[in-house]
Scaffold this active site. Sequence first.
Site, PDB file in Angstrom:
ATOM      1  N   THR A 105       0.825  -1.214   0.000  1.00  0.00           N
ATOM      2  CA  THR A 105       0.000   0.000   0.000  1.00  0.00           C
ATOM      3  C   THR A 105       0.861   1.268   0.000  1.00  0.00           C
ATOM      4  O   THR A 105       0.502   2.254  -0.647  1.00  0.00           O
ATOM      5  CB  THR A 105      -0.955   0.011   1.210  1.00  0.00           C
ATOM      6  OG1 THR A 105      -0.199  -0.157   2.413  1.00  0.00           O
ATOM      7  CG2 THR A 105      -1.983  -1.104   1.095  1.00  0.00           C
ATOM      8  N   MET A 157      10.364  -6.671   5.373  1.00  0.00           N
ATOM      9  CA  MET A 157      10.467  -7.411   6.630  1.00  0.00           C
ATOM     10  C   MET A 157      11.756  -8.237   6.758  1.00  0.00           C
ATOM     11  O   MET A 157      11.861  -9.102   7.619  1.00  0.00           O
ATOM     12  CB  MET A 157       9.256  -8.349   6.773  1.00  0.00           C
ATOM     13  CG  MET A 157       7.929  -7.614   6.805  1.00  0.00           C
ATOM     14  SD  MET A 157       7.831  -6.366   8.113  1.00  0.00           S
ATOM     15  CE  MET A 157       7.850  -7.427   9.560  1.00  0.00           C
ATOM     16  N   ASN A 170      12.714   4.947   5.730  1.00  0.00           N
ATOM     17  CA  ASN A 170      11.717   3.999   6.239  1.00  0.00           C
ATOM     18  C   ASN A 170      10.519   4.770   6.777  1.00  0.00           C
ATOM     19  O   ASN A 170      10.664   5.893   7.274  1.00  0.00           O
ATOM     20  CB  ASN A 170      12.316   3.146   7.359  1.00  0.00           C
ATOM     21  CG  ASN A 170      11.332   2.122   7.895  1.00  0.00           C
ATOM     22  OD1 ASN A 170      10.750   1.350   7.130  1.00  0.00           O
ATOM     23  ND2 ASN A 170      11.127   2.111   9.201  1.00  0.00           N
ATOM     24  N   HIS A 195       7.538   4.386   9.638  1.00  0.00           N
ATOM     25  CA  HIS A 195       7.171   3.611  10.828  1.00  0.00           C
ATOM     26  C   HIS A 195       5.824   4.104  11.344  1.00  0.00           C
ATOM     27  O   HIS A 195       5.596   5.320  11.425  1.00  0.00           O
ATOM     28  CB  HIS A 195       8.241   3.768  11.915  1.00  0.00           C
ATOM     29  CG  HIS A 195       7.941   2.966  13.136  1.00  0.00           C
ATOM     30  ND1 HIS A 195       8.143   1.601  13.191  1.00  0.00           N
ATOM     31  CD2 HIS A 195       7.432   3.331  14.341  1.00  0.00           C
ATOM     32  CE1 HIS A 195       7.768   1.158  14.384  1.00  0.00           C
ATOM     33  NE2 HIS A 195       7.344   2.181  15.092  1.00  0.00           N
ATOM     34  N   ASP A 203      14.950   1.776  14.021  1.00  0.00           N
ATOM     35  CA  ASP A 203      14.079   2.964  14.117  1.00  0.00           C
ATOM     36  C   ASP A 203      14.782   4.150  14.763  1.00  0.00           C
ATOM     37  O   ASP A 203      14.136   5.047  15.310  1.00  0.00           O
ATOM     38  CB  ASP A 203      12.790   2.645  14.892  1.00  0.00           C
ATOM     39  CG  ASP A 203      11.923   1.612  14.193  1.00  0.00           C
ATOM     40  OD1 ASP A 203      11.924   1.588  12.950  1.00  0.00           O
ATOM     41  OD2 ASP A 203      11.244   0.832  14.883  1.00  0.00           O
ATOM     42  N   GLN A 256      -4.172   8.659   6.895  1.00  0.00           N
ATOM     43  CA  GLN A 256      -3.998  10.041   7.338  1.00  0.00           C
ATOM     44  C   GLN A 256      -2.543  10.457   7.514  1.00  0.00           C
ATOM     45  O   GLN A 256      -2.261  11.645   7.634  1.00  0.00           O
ATOM     46  CB  GLN A 256      -4.763  10.269   8.643  1.00  0.00           C
ATOM     47  CG  GLN A 256      -6.263  10.112   8.504  1.00  0.00           C
ATOM     48  CD  GLN A 256      -7.009  10.447   9.786  1.00  0.00           C
ATOM     49  OE1 GLN A 256      -6.449  10.968  10.748  1.00  0.00           O
ATOM     50  NE2 GLN A 256      -8.296  10.126   9.819  1.00  0.00           N
ATOM     51  N   GLU A 286       0.821   7.825   6.822  1.00  0.00           N
ATOM     52  CA  GLU A 286       1.851   7.134   6.047  1.00  0.00           C
ATOM     53  C   GLU A 286       1.798   7.473   4.565  1.00  0.00           C
ATOM     54  O   GLU A 286       2.827   7.795   3.951  1.00  0.00           O
ATOM     55  CB  GLU A 286       1.718   5.614   6.217  1.00  0.00           C
ATOM     56  CG  GLU A 286       2.043   5.115   7.612  1.00  0.00           C
ATOM     57  CD  GLU A 286       1.976   3.604   7.700  1.00  0.00           C
ATOM     58  OE1 GLU A 286       2.514   2.927   6.807  1.00  0.00           O
ATOM     59  OE2 GLU A 286       1.367   3.101   8.662  1.00  0.00           O
TER      60      GLU A 286
END
Length: 211
Positions: A13, A91, A108, A110, A151, A179, A181
Amino acid sequence: MLNIAVLVSGGGTNLQALIDAQNRSEILGGRIAVVISSKAEAYALERAKKAGIPTETLIRKEYSTQEDYDAALLRILGRYQIGLIVLAGFMTIISDNVIRHYENKIINVHPSLIPSFCGAGFYGLRVHRAVLERGVKLTGATVHFVNEVCDGGPIILQKAVKVLEGDTPEILQRRVMEQAEWILLPKAVALFCEGKITVHNGKTKIREDSI
């Protein structure tokens, strides 16, 4: 034109958000040159093919060592002359060797407001489940550069999303995607491709005319 590699493992997505932004000419100075999947059955590969984007499949268990896997990944990235790597639900472990090779060139997304609900073990629905268990009122998403700390790389963009009464991890995950990502990731990629992000002392600075 900067060549972008998007690394995926699932439905894609966030990849679709990037493809849509590219089709709207919102990512100037860059283009998605290849989509690399860690799973042969990932639907993200179909999204890439529909968009006419080359695809590669790189499965960790097919390589006896991390070093062999790293070498294969670096060969693919080199073949496509990649200048930016985007982790979009990837992953498989990215080793320090690859990270150093592409320092401040790996992005990335998160699904929380880092430094909350991040680090080892926090991914996918686990993040949203932890958010609901803690009872926080705001969550969101963070786009950051990738470094050797999980992260822990310099933060590029963040956006808050409300946690609502009756949320399940699945419902909250969808809201954070829609809203935050899918908005932040294309914007961060565009800023990078236009040379508007700099990193100094572990912090990013974005040119004020870009915000």
